[in-house]
Design an enzyme around this catalytic site. Structure first.
Site, mmCIF file in Angstrom:
data_model
loop_
_atom_site.group_PDB
_atom_site.id
_atom_site.type_symbol
_atom_site.label_atom_id
_atom_site.label_comp_id
_atom_site.label_asym_id
_atom_site.label_seq_id
_atom_site.Cartn_x
_atom_site.Cartn_y
_atom_site.Cartn_z
ATOM 1 N N LYS A 171 -26.692 -66.111 -140.306
ATOM 2 C CA LYS A 171 -25.377 -66.351 -139.681
ATOM 3 C C LYS A 171 -25.590 -67.173 -138.414
ATOM 4 O O LYS A 171 -26.036 -66.671 -137.395
ATOM 5 C CB LYS A 171 -24.656 -65.043 -139.326
ATOM 6 C CG LYS A 171 -23.164 -65.303 -139.137
ATOM 7 C CD LYS A 171 -22.497 -64.452 -138.103
ATOM 8 C CE LYS A 171 -22.699 -64.875 -136.707
ATOM 9 N NZ LYS A 171 -22.188 -66.208 -136.294
ATOM 10 N N GLY A 224 -29.473 -64.538 -128.709
ATOM 11 C CA GLY A 224 -28.154 -64.784 -128.125
ATOM 12 C C GLY A 224 -28.051 -64.094 -126.781
ATOM 13 O O GLY A 224 -29.062 -63.845 -126.110
ATOM 14 N N GLY A 229 -26.421 -58.729 -127.741
ATOM 15 C CA GLY A 229 -27.626 -57.964 -128.101
ATOM 16 C C GLY A 229 -27.385 -56.460 -128.020
ATOM 17 O O GLY A 229 -27.804 -55.698 -128.903
ATOM 18 N N GLU A 246 -33.764 -61.422 -128.912
ATOM 19 C CA GLU A 246 -34.162 -62.358 -127.852
ATOM 20 C C GLU A 246 -32.897 -62.745 -127.113
ATOM 21 O O GLU A 246 -31.984 -63.311 -127.712
ATOM 22 C CB GLU A 246 -34.831 -63.612 -128.449
ATOM 23 C CG GLU A 246 -36.194 -63.367 -129.055
ATOM 24 C CD GLU A 246 -37.235 -62.902 -128.059
ATOM 25 O OE1 GLU A 246 -37.031 -63.043 -126.834
ATOM 26 O OE2 GLU A 246 -38.257 -62.349 -128.502
ATOM 27 N N CYS A 280 -32.316 -70.524 -122.549
ATOM 28 C CA CYS A 280 -32.693 -69.174 -122.103
ATOM 29 C C CYS A 280 -33.892 -69.251 -121.158
ATOM 30 O O CYS A 280 -34.131 -68.333 -120.386
ATOM 31 C CB CYS A 280 -33.025 -68.313 -123.313
ATOM 32 S SG CYS A 280 -34.176 -69.117 -124.431
ATOM 33 N N GLN A 327 -17.453 -72.492 -121.771
ATOM 34 C CA GLN A 327 -18.689 -72.538 -120.980
ATOM 35 C C GLN A 327 -18.447 -73.305 -119.678
ATOM 36 O O GLN A 327 -18.949 -72.930 -118.625
ATOM 37 C CB GLN A 327 -19.806 -73.192 -121.801
ATOM 38 C CG GLN A 327 -21.166 -73.174 -121.140
ATOM 39 C CD GLN A 327 -21.704 -71.781 -120.844
ATOM 40 O OE1 GLN A 327 -21.782 -70.944 -121.735
ATOM 41 N NE2 GLN A 327 -22.037 -71.511 -119.593
ATOM 42 N N GLU A 379 -26.765 -64.458 -115.799
ATOM 43 C CA GLU A 379 -27.043 -65.742 -116.456
ATOM 44 C C GLU A 379 -25.784 -66.619 -116.431
ATOM 45 O O GLU A 379 -24.725 -66.206 -116.884
ATOM 46 C CB GLU A 379 -27.468 -65.487 -117.907
ATOM 47 C CG GLU A 379 -27.982 -66.743 -118.585
ATOM 48 C CD GLU A 379 -28.419 -66.489 -120.022
ATOM 49 O OE1 GLU A 379 -27.677 -65.850 -120.771
ATOM 50 O OE2 GLU A 379 -29.527 -66.946 -120.382
HETATM 51 P P1 NAD Z 1 -23.904 -65.152 -128.349
HETATM 52 O O1 NAD Z 1 -24.530 -63.849 -128.069
HETATM 53 O O2 NAD Z 1 -22.483 -65.342 -127.992
HETATM 54 O O3 NAD Z 1 -24.009 -65.502 -129.900
HETATM 55 C C1 NAD Z 1 -25.254 -65.583 -130.563
HETATM 56 C C2 NAD Z 1 -25.042 -65.324 -132.055
HETATM 57 O O4 NAD Z 1 -24.683 -63.956 -132.212
HETATM 58 C C3 NAD Z 1 -23.896 -66.127 -132.676
HETATM 59 O O5 NAD Z 1 -24.221 -66.460 -133.988
HETATM 60 C C4 NAD Z 1 -22.750 -65.147 -132.632
HETATM 61 O O6 NAD Z 1 -21.729 -65.420 -133.564
HETATM 62 C C5 NAD Z 1 -23.473 -63.852 -132.945
HETATM 63 N N1 NAD Z 1 -22.803 -62.626 -132.496
HETATM 64 C C6 NAD Z 1 -22.096 -62.440 -131.361
HETATM 65 N N2 NAD Z 1 -21.657 -61.168 -131.300
HETATM 66 C C7 NAD Z 1 -22.102 -60.541 -132.422
HETATM 67 C C8 NAD Z 1 -21.984 -59.216 -132.932
HETATM 68 N N3 NAD Z 1 -21.297 -58.268 -132.274
HETATM 69 N N4 NAD Z 1 -22.584 -58.922 -134.097
HETATM 70 C C9 NAD Z 1 -23.286 -59.857 -134.776
HETATM 71 N N5 NAD Z 1 -23.424 -61.135 -134.344
HETATM 72 C C10 NAD Z 1 -22.842 -61.470 -133.177
HETATM 73 O O7 NAD Z 1 -24.829 -66.264 -127.659
HETATM 74 P P2 NAD Z 1 -24.582 -67.824 -127.584
HETATM 75 O O8 NAD Z 1 -23.504 -68.070 -126.574
HETATM 76 O O9 NAD Z 1 -24.452 -68.398 -128.941
HETATM 77 O O10 NAD Z 1 -25.999 -68.338 -127.009
HETATM 78 C C11 NAD Z 1 -26.324 -68.317 -125.676
HETATM 79 C C12 NAD Z 1 -27.177 -67.111 -125.326
HETATM 80 O O11 NAD Z 1 -28.347 -67.115 -126.141
HETATM 81 C C13 NAD Z 1 -27.692 -67.142 -123.911
HETATM 82 O O12 NAD Z 1 -27.571 -65.858 -123.347
HETATM 83 C C14 NAD Z 1 -29.149 -67.523 -124.048
HETATM 84 O O13 NAD Z 1 -29.964 -67.114 -122.984
HETATM 85 C C15 NAD Z 1 -29.501 -66.872 -125.326
HETATM 86 N N6 NAD Z 1 -30.697 -67.469 -125.928
HETATM 87 C C16 NAD Z 1 -31.863 -66.761 -125.893
HETATM 88 C C17 NAD Z 1 -33.038 -67.286 -126.421
HETATM 89 C C18 NAD Z 1 -34.312 -66.493 -126.398
HETATM 90 O O14 NAD Z 1 -35.196 -66.778 -127.214
HETATM 91 N N7 NAD Z 1 -34.463 -65.510 -125.533
HETATM 92 C C19 NAD Z 1 -33.022 -68.558 -127.011
HETATM 93 C C20 NAD Z 1 -31.822 -69.270 -127.043
HETATM 94 C C21 NAD Z 1 -30.653 -68.705 -126.493
#
Ligand code: NAD
Length: 479
Positions: A171, A224, A229, A246, A280, A327, A379
Site C-alpha cells: 500500500k 511513515g 506508526g 521506520e 526522515c 505540508q 518533525e
Molecule cells: P504517513 O504516516 O502519513 O503515511 C505513510 C504511509 O502510511 C502512507 O501509505 C499512508 O497512507 C499510510 N498510513 C497512514 N495511516 C495509516 C494507518 N492508520 N494504517 C495503515 N496505514 C496508514 O507519512 P507520510 O506523510 O507519507 O511520510 C512522511 C513521514 O515518513 C515522515 O514522518 C518521515 O520522517 C517518515 N519517513 C521515515 C523514513 C525512515 O526510514 N525512518 C523514511 C522516509 C519517511
C-alpha cells in the site's frame, strides 16, 4: 483513463479514484488512480496466501532471476521513471533519477542475497541427535510506504520480502501513485505466481488500517510518521502480528569549533534542504559551537539564499516544491510558531510565485533557537532548519541526543578524538562524520533508535531478521 490496482495477477478498477497533481504545476494532472476497497483487499489477501506457498517452493535461481530483472530494468529506465517520480513528488529530476537507480540496486543486491540463504547445523547436547537451524519466509507481508521516497522505501521492502520467499501486499502513499504503478508494472511482467505481488492503493485510514488489522497478514513493515506508526502498532498487536516501523526524526548536525566551515555549510545545506527538506534523515537541527557560530550562520545564510527553487523538472532547479498544500501550511505553522517562541528568521520561508502555480517555499533558516522550542522537538518535514548555539563539544553532543527521536546524527570536525567520541556516544541508529545526515548505502543496515524505529533493521543482510522466521529441527540419526 484510470490507473488500476494490481490484485491476484490482474489490473483491476477501483470503486473510486483520486487525482494525482504535480506539485510544481498545479494545472498538470498526472492521472487518476484507483482506490482499493475492502473486497479488493480480501481478494489480494486470499491470492497472496496461495501464491506465497508456490513461491516458497520455487528454486532459488528463479527468485534470483526475477529480482535481477526488476533491478536491471529500474537502473536502465532511471532517467524516464525518475522524471515521472520527480513530476509527482516534487524532488528534482536528478534526485528522482538517483532514487530510481538506487531502487534498482536494492533489487540486484537482494537477488544476490537469495543465494546466500544458508542455515546452521549443530550437534545436539544429546548423543546421536543433530540440530538444524534454517530460516523460512514469514508468509504474506503488508508493506506500507510514504510519499517522500516513494520508490526507494518500497524497493528496500519489496526486494527482501520476495527474496526470502514472501507474498506481498503493497500500500503506497496516495500522493505518489504513479511511481507505485510503474514499479508494479515491472514486477507484474516477471515469472512469479499470480497473486504473489499485489498493489492496493488507498488512504491509510481506510485500506491501510484494514490491511494492518487483517489476521491474514503475517508481518507489517511500515515507513511513515510517528503518529501513523503508533496507530499501526496498536492495530497490529491485537493479532500479535510482527511489525517493523521506520518513522520520523529530528536529526542534529553538530558543527565543532575544529570544523572545516566549508564542509560544515555544504553538509548542512545538503542535509537540511535537498529533497526540499522532506527526508526522515534531514538535518533539521544545526547545533553549532559558539566559537564558529556567527561565521557559520553568515555563510549558511549566504548559501541558503543562493539555492535555486523551481520546477522539479527544470535542469537548474536545486530545490523543488513542497509536496502539497497541507505540508506547505504545516511548514508555515512551524515558521510562525518558531518566531513566537523567540527564534529569529534569518532568511527564507516565503511563498514564491514562479512561472507555474506550485507549492514553492524558499528554504528557511531560523537562528537563536534553543532545543526546548517545539520547532526543535517536533518533525517539521520541510525546507526549514534551526540553528542552536552550543557552549562546548560536550554540550553539542548532549543537545544532539536530547530528543525523543534517534535516526541519524552528524559531526563536522577535524578532531579524530571528538569524531570518535561522538560516533560512540550519539544515541542514533546512523552516525555521519564530516558528511550530511542524509544519504545512506543499500548493503548495510538502516534504522534508528528511540521513537524513530521499532523492530529489526531494514536493508543489507539484516533485513532477513524481519522477512524470515527461524525453525530449529532435531534429528535422531539412528532409530
Ligand atoms: P504517513 O504516516 O502519513 O503515511 C505513510 C504511509 O502510511 C502512507 O501509505 C499512508 O497512507 C499510510 N498510513 C497512514 N495511516 C495509516 C494507518 N492508520 N494504517 C495503515 N496505514 C496508514 O507519512 P507520510 O506523510 O507519507 O511520510 C512522511 C513521514 O515518513 C515522515 O514522518 C518521515 O520522517 C517518515 N519517513 C521515515 C523514513 C525512515 O526510514 N525512518 C523514511 C522516509 C519517511
Amino acid at each position: 483513463m484510470i490507473d488500476k490496482n494490481f490484485i491476484a495477477g490482474e489490473w483491476r478498477e477501483g470503486a473510486e479514484s483520486i487525482a494525482n497533481v504535480n506539485p510544481s504545476d498545479l494545472d498538470d494532472v498526472i492521472g487518476q488512480y484507483a482506490q482499493a476497497d475492502k473486497s479488493d483487499l480480501d481478494l489480494a489477501l486470499d491470492a497472496a496466501a496461495g501464491a506465497q506457498q508456490d513461491w516458497a517452493q520455487t528454486g532459488l535461481e528463479q527468485r534470483y532471476d526475477v529480482l535481477m530483472a526488476v533491478g536491471q530494468e529500474l537502473m536502465r529506465r532511471a532517467e524516464e521513471l525518475g522524471t515521472e517520480l520527480a513530476r509527482e513528488e516534487g524532488k528534482t529530476k536528478a534526485e528522482g533519477r538517483g532514487e530510481v537507480y538506487r531502487s534498482g540496486q536494492f533489487f540486484t543486491y537482494y537477488a544476490a542475497e537469495v543465494l546466500r540463504q544458508i542455515g546452521d547445523s549443530a550437534d545436539s547436547v544429546r548423543a546421536g541427535v543433530e540440530v538444524e537451524v534454517r530460516r523460512e519466509p514469514m508468509g504474506v507481508v503488508a508493506l506500507i510506504t510514504p510519499w517522500n521516497f516513494p520508490m526507494a522505501t518500497a524497493a528496500w521492502k519489496i526486494a527482501p520480502a520476495l527474496a526470502f520467499g514472501n507474498g506481498v501486499i503493497w500500500k503506497p502513499a496516495n500522493l505518489t501513485p504513479a511511481t507505485a504503478v510503474h514499479l508494479t508494472e515491472i514486477i507484474s511482467r516477471q515469472d512469479i505466481p499470480d497473486g504473489l505481488f499485489n498493489l492496493v492503493m488507498g488512504s491509510g485510514s481506510t485500506i491501510g488500517d484494514a490491511l494492518v488489522g487483517s489476521s491474514q497478514i503475517d508481518a507489517v513493515s511500515f515507513t511513515g510518521s510517528l503518529a501513523s506508526g503508533h496507530k499501526i502498532a496498536s492495530r497490529a498487536i491485537s493479532n500479535l502480528t510482527k511489525i517493523q516501523l521506520e518513522m520520523g526524526s529530528k536529526n542534529g548536525l553538530y558543527v565543532d569549533d575544529e570544523a572545516d566551515l566549508d564542509v560544515a555549510v555544504g553538509c548542512a545545506i545538503n542535509g537540511a534542504f535537498f529533497g526540499t527538506g522532506q527526508k526522515c534523515t534531514a538535518s533539521s537541527r544545526l547545533i553549532v559551537h559558539h566559537a564558529v557560530h556567527d561565521l557559520f550562520v553568515e555563510n549558511m545564510v549566504r548559501a541558503t539564499k543562493a539555492l535555486r527553487v523551481g520546477h522539479a523538472l527544470h535542469e537548474d532547479t536545486q530545490i523543488g516544491p513542497v509536496v502539497d498544500e497541507n505540508q506547505f501550511e504545516q511548514n508555515e505553522y512551524y515558521l510562525n510558531l518558531g518566531q513566537s517562541e523567540g527564534a529569529e528568521l534569518a532568511c527564507g520561508g516565503e511563498r514564491l510565485e514562479l512561472e507555474c502555480r506550485g507549492h514553492y517555499m524558499s528554504p528557511a533558516l531560523l537562528v537563536n533557537s534553543d532545543n526546548a522550542m517545539r520547532i526543535n522537538r517536533e518533525e517539521i518535514f520541510g525546507p526549514i532548519a534551526c540553528v542552536i548555539k552550543a557552549d562546548s563539544y560536550e554540550h553539542g553532543l548532549a543537545l544532539v541526543n536530547d530528543t525523543e527521536f534517534g535516526l541519524t546524527s552528524g559531526i563536522i570536525t577535524r578532531s579524530l578524538s571528538k569524531a570518535t567520541h561522538f560516533k560512540r556516544n550519539a544515541k542514533t541508529g546512523c552516525v555521519m562524520v564530516n558528511l550530511p545526515t542524509a544519504g545512506t548505502d543499500y548493503h548495510v543496515p538502516f534504522g534508528g533508535r528511540k521513537n524513530s524505529s521499532y523492530g529489526s533493521r531494514e536493508q543489507g543482510s539484516y533485513a532477513k531478521e524481519f522477512y524470515t522466521q527461524v525453525k530449529t529441527t532435531y534429528i535422531r540419526a539412528e532409530t
